[in-house]
Write a protein that holds these residues in place. Sequence first.
Motif, PDB file in Angstrom:
ATOM      1  N   ILE A 142       0.843  -1.207   0.000  1.00 16.33           N
ATOM      2  CA  ILE A 142       0.000   0.000   0.000  1.00 16.33           C
ATOM      3  C   ILE A 142       0.870   1.247   0.000  1.00 16.33           C
ATOM      4  N   VAL A 143       1.910   1.240   0.822  1.00 11.73           N
ATOM      5  CA  VAL A 143       2.825   2.393   0.869  1.00 11.73           C
ATOM      6  C   VAL A 143       3.473   2.606  -0.496  1.00 11.73           C
ATOM      7  N   ALA A 144       3.909   1.493  -1.125  1.00 15.50           N
ATOM      8  CA  ALA A 144       4.523   1.608  -2.447  1.00 15.50           C
ATOM      9  C   ALA A 144       3.521   2.102  -3.480  1.00 15.50           C
ATOM     10  N   ALA A 145       2.269   1.664  -3.367  1.00  5.12           N
ATOM     11  CA  ALA A 145       1.237   2.104  -4.316  1.00  5.12           C
ATOM     12  C   ALA A 145       0.971   3.597  -4.170  1.00  5.12           C
ATOM     13  N   GLU A 146       0.881   4.073  -2.948  1.00  7.45           N
ATOM     14  CA  GLU A 146       0.617   5.494  -2.734  1.00  7.45           C
ATOM     15  C   GLU A 146       1.727   6.380  -3.278  1.00  7.45           C
ATOM     16  N   SER A 147       2.957   5.854  -3.303  1.00 10.06           N
ATOM     17  CA  SER A 147       4.078   6.668  -3.797  1.00 10.06           C
ATOM     18  C   SER A 147       4.028   6.878  -5.293  1.00 10.06           C
ATOM     19  N   VAL A 148       3.272   6.040  -6.034  1.00 16.77           N
ATOM     20  CA  VAL A 148       3.182   6.197  -7.497  1.00 16.77           C
ATOM     21  C   VAL A 148       1.749   6.451  -7.941  1.00 16.77           C
ATOM     22  N   ALA A 149       0.875   6.796  -7.018  1.00 15.25           N
ATOM     23  CA  ALA A 149      -0.548   6.899  -7.341  1.00 15.25           C
ATOM     24  C   ALA A 149      -0.828   7.903  -8.453  1.00 15.25           C
TER      25      ALA A 149
END
Length: 918
Positions: A754-761
Amino acid sequence: MTSHWYRRPRSLVAVAVFLLAIGVYARTLAPTISFWDCGEFITCSHIVGVPHQPGTPLYVLMGRVFDVVIGSPSLTEPALRTAWAVNFMSALFSALAVAFVYLIALDLARRADPDSGWIAHAGGIVGALFLLFSQTYWGNATEAEVYGLAAFIISLLTWLALRWYDAREQQRSELLLLLMIYMLGLGVGFHLGSLLVYPGIFLLLVLARRRRLPLFDLLLMSGGLALFLYSTMSRQNDLLIVLLLGYLAVVGYRALSGNRFALWGTLLFLFGLSVHLMMLIRAGAVPEPAINQTIPDTFATLMSVVRREQYPPINPFERQADLGWQFGYYYDFFLQQFYFIQNGQTTLARVATFLGPIFLGLLGVFHGIRRARPLVWMLVVNYLINGEVLTLYLNFTNHEVRERDYFYFAAFLFFAIFIGMGVAALLRYAAGPEGKTSEQHEQQVRQRTNDGAESPSPTGVPVRPGWVPKIAAVLLMLLAALPLLQPNHVKWFEHDRRGNRIAYEYAKNILAGLDENAIVFTNGDNDTFPIWYLQEVEHFRRDVTVVNLSLVNLPWYNQQLKRREPPLAMGYSNDDLERLRPRLFEDPNTGERLLVYVRDYVVHDIVTTNARSETPRPVFFAVTIPRENMERYFAKLQMEGLAYRLTETDGPDGMPTTDPQRLLENVFGVYFLDALTDGDTEQRQARFAAMAGWADDSPQVKLSQGSSPSEPIDYLGLLAEVGLPRTDVYRNRNTVHLLGNYPAALSRAGFEFIVAAESVAFEDTATYDGMLDNALASFEMAMRFDPYNVQSIGIYPLVLVEKGRTEEALAYLDRIREHVAPDLWQRAAAETGISLVRVNRPRLAVNWLNAQIAREPDEKFYYEALFRIFQYLSRAAEAQDVMERWERQNGERDPAMAEIVAQLRAQALEREQQRIDE
């Protein structure tokens, strides 16, 4: 004993009881290793190794016999039937003990009431059945543990004591006693607790009238046995030497005087103990066995093993917990043993247990003291020694690492005999007035013989009971056998281990996820002994070096690690290891004091020596290790599943990091999951290999060599191959605790995705969606291990909402409501409601919360959650409506809600005025 003893009813019934017991135990037998000591005992039996103190050499030798006869004796090939064979040994000896319990209860019931006839048989059968299905005894009988074999020795010695009593005036009585003394020495090779049967036997020998053996010889021999037992509890060697020399002098003097009983008894006891020489032989063998604990290759070291010098002596006078709590701890186990109706933890079950088997046992004690003295005193003393007295001596803390009920197995066995005697007494009461006891018959026979008259029958005419005792006997047998007769009985479910491979797979997964030639640090029994089994018996991942943090405090273990294949590189020499001691350090700046254990020195030496080598080996720490045992490296650890990888960089805030990609690769591609889910492991791993682009090698081989999948993995698609959580295998508290490491690791991986997804959202929507899919797969896989794991509750429904699966998010909340803590559930529900608003689904959240209010109109949380949604939407009117609904329901206005409504109205007026002004 007649020449046709095998045709006698007691022999036939004993055989029937044995066959029933072995049938039940074989039917519910563990197919492979279990947690705690089982893995070590099975492995040592296969390789004839030396297990932890006091060594149990006879168990190891017997286990090897069973391995050779019905297991897999080859040491060069993977042995896949060894575990079952050694487990079956426990079942066989436990069943034999159950048969002896029937014989003992029958014998004593007939001595109390010689005219009882078939009633005594009924009592013996009921007592044996209650033992057969008792909680602790049944559990010990289905796994590789020492207690089934010790129970056999204890019950056999008790039965032999009864035979001695009958022959006490004859010469063969001394031979029987010598046989019993030899078996006491032999029994120590199974379990030291076997000696605790002797105090009751000793009392019987003393109380018996017309005994052939002189009292002085009896006391002398008993003193020798007590001296040996004392040597295992005391470290005062000077006193022991003085006592031993004094004992030998008296025995020698007595032998020279023509009374050689104590001499022969001492020699036979030592001959029984001589089985411990096996450890001396095996410890010094070349090559040494893979498990060679304490390395007793000298007589002095061997004696330290027999005396358990590795463990500090217990001081029963310094209580480690409140005495009342300690006795409550024992009596709680005691009540759990004999429950017979479903769910033994309920009040109804406890009352039924007390009014049933407990009452019958107490009745048996009462009736035996009245009519079967002095024989019953032997059982009473042995019950007290192995129950209440052992509670005082063992001095348990109120935070034991596991349930300690197995220490009391002998007390439960003796109480089962009392139950059988109580059943016989109750049925005999119902059959009519009491007749003479066997002691009274014996006195009458002696009197008639002295008078020259015809002797009466030694047992009298059997009573003829009416239909009430017959019906009662059948009902009591049915009650005792309920776990067998009642479909889906809780006891049967709890003890049926046929499909239980959890410990086996747990250890296999720890090893399977490691790199090739790795070093892995483990913590204790549950993560070490099963791994030893896999490596030494099944030859799985023998390239991995296992370092147990509990044993590295001991020099012999560290020296052994340096000799193993592959050897473990250390900077310390053997002399250095011998000199290491714990030290107390004080920080000169803070004044903080820190105790540095030998373990800390050794682990640091292993890590630094490995790092300096030309080809450093990957280093891992099992997740079962407490933080304080790896504090020095805690910040540099990287979670990859059931093990942390040691890295060179610190994680943020001094905490371990997580490699979510490798973690999912391990769980979906490498780990074995048949014990926990109903999926097909081979199909799943084959599909993972195809997705990864590995046509030839298995995921385990590729990942252990450091390869990564060349193609993206559809983890959500693989979930179908995993299957659903298994519910057909019982999991005790220890198992649940250990299995919690699976969902904990997966939830951490999900959070990282989730953290990684938010960084490239806002930059890469395809990567964003892929990361969320991986997060979803992580959480859903976590729930295959534990549908109600607390780590997923707060995040999983939010991910579902983000992926547009809003109905599933609310269904998930409904499903877990009754299974998790209310505060956790409420927090998740409130955050899910706000999340629905953020994805423009406020009406769904409002309708769901209104449905909850209709179901539970007195639960304020739902009003607060609904109020918060309208607050988030700045809808003052709807928020005020919620506040007023709660006021009508509860009769009081919530001041916090009223204040927020006022603020919302003020903000609305301000926005309206601003619009007018514009």
